[in-house]
Design a protein around this motif. Structure first.
Motif, PDB file in Angstrom:
ATOM      1  N   ARG A  15       0.810  -1.203   0.000  1.00 14.38           N
ATOM      2  CA  ARG A  15       0.000   0.000   0.000  1.00 14.38           C
ATOM      3  C   ARG A  15       0.851   1.263   0.000  1.00 14.38           C
ATOM      4  NH1 ARG A  15      -5.131   1.015   1.114  1.00 14.38           N
ATOM      5  NH2 ARG A  15      -5.637   3.069   1.953  1.00 14.38           N
ATOM      6  N   TRP A  16       1.984   1.203   0.687  1.00 13.69           N
ATOM      7  CA  TRP A  16       2.835   2.383   0.820  1.00 13.69           C
ATOM      8  C   TRP A  16       3.532   2.738  -0.478  1.00 13.69           C
ATOM      9  CZ3 TRP A  16       3.589   5.682   4.893  1.00 13.69           C
ATOM     10  CH2 TRP A  16       2.842   5.353   6.032  1.00 13.69           C
ATOM     11  N   GLN A  52       1.970   2.586  -3.511  1.00 17.17           N
ATOM     12  CA  GLN A  52       1.033   2.895  -4.582  1.00 17.17           C
ATOM     13  C   GLN A  52       0.554   4.339  -4.580  1.00 17.17           C
ATOM     14  OE1 GLN A  52      -1.711  -0.112  -3.733  1.00 17.17           O
ATOM     15  NE2 GLN A  52      -0.604  -1.687  -4.862  1.00 17.17           N
ATOM     16  N   GLY A  53       0.673   5.019  -3.463  1.00 16.45           N
ATOM     17  CA  GLY A  53       0.185   6.396  -3.389  1.00 16.45           C
ATOM     18  C   GLY A  53       1.270   7.364  -3.813  1.00 16.45           C
ATOM     19  N   PRO A  54       1.178   8.585  -3.321  1.00 13.56           N
ATOM     20  CA  PRO A  54       2.187   9.588  -3.659  1.00 13.56           C
ATOM     21  C   PRO A  54       3.472   9.388  -2.850  1.00 13.56           C
ATOM     22  CG  PRO A  54       0.526  10.523  -2.243  1.00 13.56           C
ATOM     23  CD  PRO A  54       0.134   9.107  -2.473  1.00 13.56           C
ATOM     24  N   THR A  55       4.063   8.204  -2.998  1.00 19.81           N
ATOM     25  CA  THR A  55       5.259   7.903  -2.220  1.00 19.81           C
ATOM     26  C   THR A  55       6.394   8.869  -2.536  1.00 19.81           C
ATOM     27  OG1 THR A  55       4.572   5.651  -2.598  1.00 19.81           O
ATOM     28  CG2 THR A  55       6.631   5.949  -1.439  1.00 19.81           C
ATOM     29  N   SER A 102       6.280  12.074  -3.268  1.00 20.79           N
ATOM     30  CA  SER A 102       6.160  13.318  -2.502  1.00 20.79           C
ATOM     31  C   SER A 102       6.567  13.097  -1.059  1.00 20.79           C
ATOM     32  CB  SER A 102       4.724  13.824  -2.524  1.00 20.79           C
ATOM     33  OG  SER A 102       4.358  14.118  -3.823  1.00 20.79           O
ATOM     34  N   LEU A 103       6.194  11.942  -0.529  1.00 21.22           N
ATOM     35  CA  LEU A 103       6.558  11.643   0.855  1.00 21.22           C
ATOM     36  C   LEU A 103       8.078  11.625   0.993  1.00 21.22           C
ATOM     37  CD1 LEU A 103       5.567  10.851   3.657  1.00 21.22           C
ATOM     38  CD2 LEU A 103       5.735   8.478   2.981  1.00 21.22           C
TER      39      LEU A 103
END
Lengths: 297, 421
Positions: free
Chosen positions: B341-342, B344-347, B349-350
């Motif tokens: 899950r970590w 697939q998102g805006p990793t 930008s993180l």
């Protein structure tokens, strides 16, 4: 006329939510003369925490908001201790960079955990209209939002003026070095300011998305932050009631001036807020109710 | 023990020639090796380094170079670089698509346009300082997409759909000139023993040629920009800028016109932002309003800080970081300990946000300062004194006599700046 009254009510509703976020900005500015670019994202995080508490834990809505305010307060106190305090408050670049990093980090984190699809937020206030006049109607949402802002600022004033920690906070914001000399523990006091700001911001975001016309998603506070910054600057960056006045004024500009002045297209509400921000900083940097900065050269 | 080279000596010349030739070789090598999709494999993941991504990195690097001028060297927190990046992109796309201008010619309009608007928007900044300037400029950056989407500008910007660089919504073609034998070079490179395999096999298609030519041209544009800024920083104007950054009051007392210096730095930074935007749009082929939000402005700041505030090479590093990190983060499929899950998102930008915070703590000078410390362990350039005398053992042997006192520097500030750097 009815359209005008309707727009006036819209201005009140928008303006008071901007005012809540602006109050959070003002609290941090008073403490550290820093504008926290991550304030909007902290508030958005608070709204998500509220949602999780209410939906997944089944806690009643208002209690969930209250718990989220406390959780975010603790979180912000930690952020202040770990990320902000090591830096010299007079040097702006590292602090701006840190808050921008927080902004990116929190926004991305929320996107990863909760995704970007909008979620409906349970209503905090009774639905329906308090008052209708032709096509213009004053919603209960607006009434309660304004009340919430008034109560919040009132409570904050009481806290700052009648309690010991409030006294310490005011001392630190008026002169950091002298208050250190008289034995105030400056660090924890500033931390308290950050916690308070995050809590108020959370309330602001919760009230903002509790409007049945809005939904919660991670980028919801991007625009709000800019309106809130202009509101805070217009009211004077260190005045709580100024933040309210500024918020209502910015809400009025967005809902009243932009539709009625022909050469400003409707989509430019945000631009109008930025222009107001710039004009205020140019013409009267202290804002309407702020204390002018005095420095010895 | 590092190798010591005296500045201005023949060894120094040789050193410069060698490093620059290595750089040119690297650029050419990359162009031929990664024209399609070069990739590095780590475990299950493939990380792409195609020219498409590198071209974006060049565009970002030029914009960050502008930020270096205004924030790094002049100390003004004018952070809304995405505004000018977007403006350059739209102006260039408009000229190419609606007026049939060739790409390089659009700079004649883009540069002065962004320069003038940068100065005009910078005028209020002469009164607004520090944090407040950061607020206003980030505000402008946030407004840019709304301006572009205005109905009144639809004929120029094409609204929400975005402006393509070629006519009828197609992409502007960057044709390589006839005299450049890209095909022949590729063939020769493939014949190099051992390394030849990296350069693919067979001839290169016209699409690949186009891409290679774009990469080389963009690199050349970037080199020109960096060369001009490097000279600017060394010039009188550049010294004035650094004096304004380090001590505005002191600079003003020494006769530096604060307003003029600041306005110039705003103008130059904005012009560079515009150039970056033009390069970006030539690569992407479409200027779309939501590419130029305040998130892009914040990404530029990440690039500025990650590379190193106040260094020119930092802009290159920063450009690469903000172009490649989000892309690589999204192409990462699997990392041992992280839940899927970590990833697939805006990793991306993180990671950029975390980089921003961590670097401010542990490496305030950015990656470039760390690289410089490393380089100083291998090669050290020893600067000469103000009169060209050789420092170290040689100068200690001949004590300075009264006749040898250095000339008066232009102003006390020059001396101060010299001492700071």
């Amino acid at each position: 006329m009815q359209l005008f009254v309707q727009r006036l009510f819209d201005a009140l509703a928008n303006g008071s939510t901007y005012a809540l976020v602006a109050v959070a900005l003002v609290l941090i500015f008073k403490a550290t003369t820093l504008v926290n670019f991550a304030q909007g994202e902290l508030a958005m995080l608070g709204a998500f925490v509220t949602l999780v508490l209410a939906y997944e834990q089944g806690i009643p809505m208002w209690l969930a908001v209250f718990l989220a305010m406390i959780i975010l307060g603790v979180f912000a106190a930690g952020v202040e201790r770990v990320l902000i305090r090591p830096f010299d408050p007079a040097d702006h670049l590292p602090l701006v960079i840190i808050t921008l990093g927080l902004f990116l980090g929190i926004n991305a984190m929320a996107g990863i955990v909760w995704r970007f699809d909008p979620r409906s937020f349970p209503e905090l206030f009774p639905s329906g209209n308090a008052f209708t006049w032709g096509s213009a109607s004053l919603r209960w949402y607006t009434v309660f939002t304004v009340l919430t802002v008034l109560v919040t600022i009132g409570l904050l004033q009481l806290l700052l003026n009648k309690t010991k920690i409030g006294l310490a906070f005011r001392a630190v914001s008026s002169n950091l070095e002298s208050s250190e000399l008289v034995g105030i523990r400056v660090g924890p006091t500033l931390q308290f300011g950050w916690a308070l700001a995050a809590a108020v911001g959370t309330l602001g975001a919760a009230v903002y998305v509790a409007d049945p016309f809005r939904q919660l998603e991670p980028s919801i506070m991007l625009r709000v932050l800019i309106f809130a910054v202009s509101a805070a600057a217009l009211g004077g960056l260190d005045s709580l009631w100024g933040a309210l006045a500024g918020g209502i004024a910015i809400g009025a500009i967005q809902s009243l001036v932009v539709p009625y002045v022909p050469f400003i297209p409707n989509e430019l509400g945000l631009a109008a807020a930025v222009v107001v921000l710039m004009l205020v900083l140019l013409v009267r940097p202290a804002g309407l109710f702020g204390t002018p900065a005095v420095s010895r050269v | 023990m590092p190798i010591k080279i005296l500045a201005g000596s023949s060894q120094h010349q040789l050193y410069k020639v060698i490093t620059w030739s290595l750089f040119a070789l690297l650029v050419a090598g990359v162009a031929f090796a990664y024209v399609d999709v070069g990739s590095i494999s780590l475990g299950e993941n493939n990380y792409n380094i195609s020219l498409i991504r590198l071209n974006k990195a060049i565009a970002f690097a030029i914009a960050i170079l502008g930020l270096q001028v205004v924030a790094g060297f002049t100390g003004q927190l004018a952070l809304g670089q995405s505004f000018f990046f977007g403006m350059g992109a739209y102006a260039s796309a408009w000229l190419m698509a609606d007026h049939d201008w060739p790409f390089l010619l659009t700079f004649i309009v883009v540069v002065p346009l962004c320069f003038v608007i940068g100065i005009v928007m910078g005028l209020p900044a002469l009164r607004i300082q520090g944090l407040y300037l950061a607020l206003v400029t980030l505000g402008f950056a946030a407004v840019f997409p709304a301006i572009v989407k205005l109905d009144r500008l639809f004929s120029i910007t094409n609204g929400v759909g975005g402006k393509a660089t070629g006519p009828d919504g197609r992409k502007y073609k960057l044709e390589p000139p006839e005299w450049l034998p890209l095909d022949g070079i590729a063939e020769t490179l493939q014949k190099i023993p051992l390394l030849g395999g990296y350069f693919g096999d067979g001839g290169i298609s016209s699409k690949q040629e186009e891409r290679m030519w774009a990469f080389m041209m963009f690199t050349l544009i970037a080199v020109v920009c960096f060369w001009m800024v490097a000279n600017l920083i060394k010039s009188r104007q550049g010294r004035a800028m650094r004096a304004v950054r380090d001590n505005p009051t002191g600079a003003a007392v020494s006769g530096i016109d604060l307003a003029r210096t600041k306005a110039m730095s705003f103008g130059i930074a904005s012009a560079l932002g515009g150039v970056g935007g033009a390069v970006y749009v030539a690569e992407v082929g479409l200027a779309s309003p939501d590419d130029f939000t305040q998130l892009l402005a914040i990404n530029f700041i990440v690039g500025l800080v990650v590379g190193g505030v106040g260094t020119l090479s930092g802009a290159v590093v920063g450009g690469l970081v903000i172009a490649l990190v989000p892309d690589w983060a999204s192409s990462t499929q699997e990392v041992g300990f992280l839940p899927e899950r970590w990833l697939q998102g805006p990793t991306g930008s993180l990671i950029l946000g975390l980089l921003l915070i961590l670097l401010t703590f542990f490496l305030p000078g950015g990656i470039v300062s760390a690289a410089r410390t490393l380089k100083n362990k291998i090669v050290r350039i020893i600067p000469r004194g103000p009169n060209g005398e050789v420092p170290g053992g040689a100068s200690l042997a001949t004590p300075v006599t009264a006749d040898d006192t250095p000339d008066e520097p232009d102003s006390p500030v020059d001396e101060l700046v010299g001492a700071v750097d």
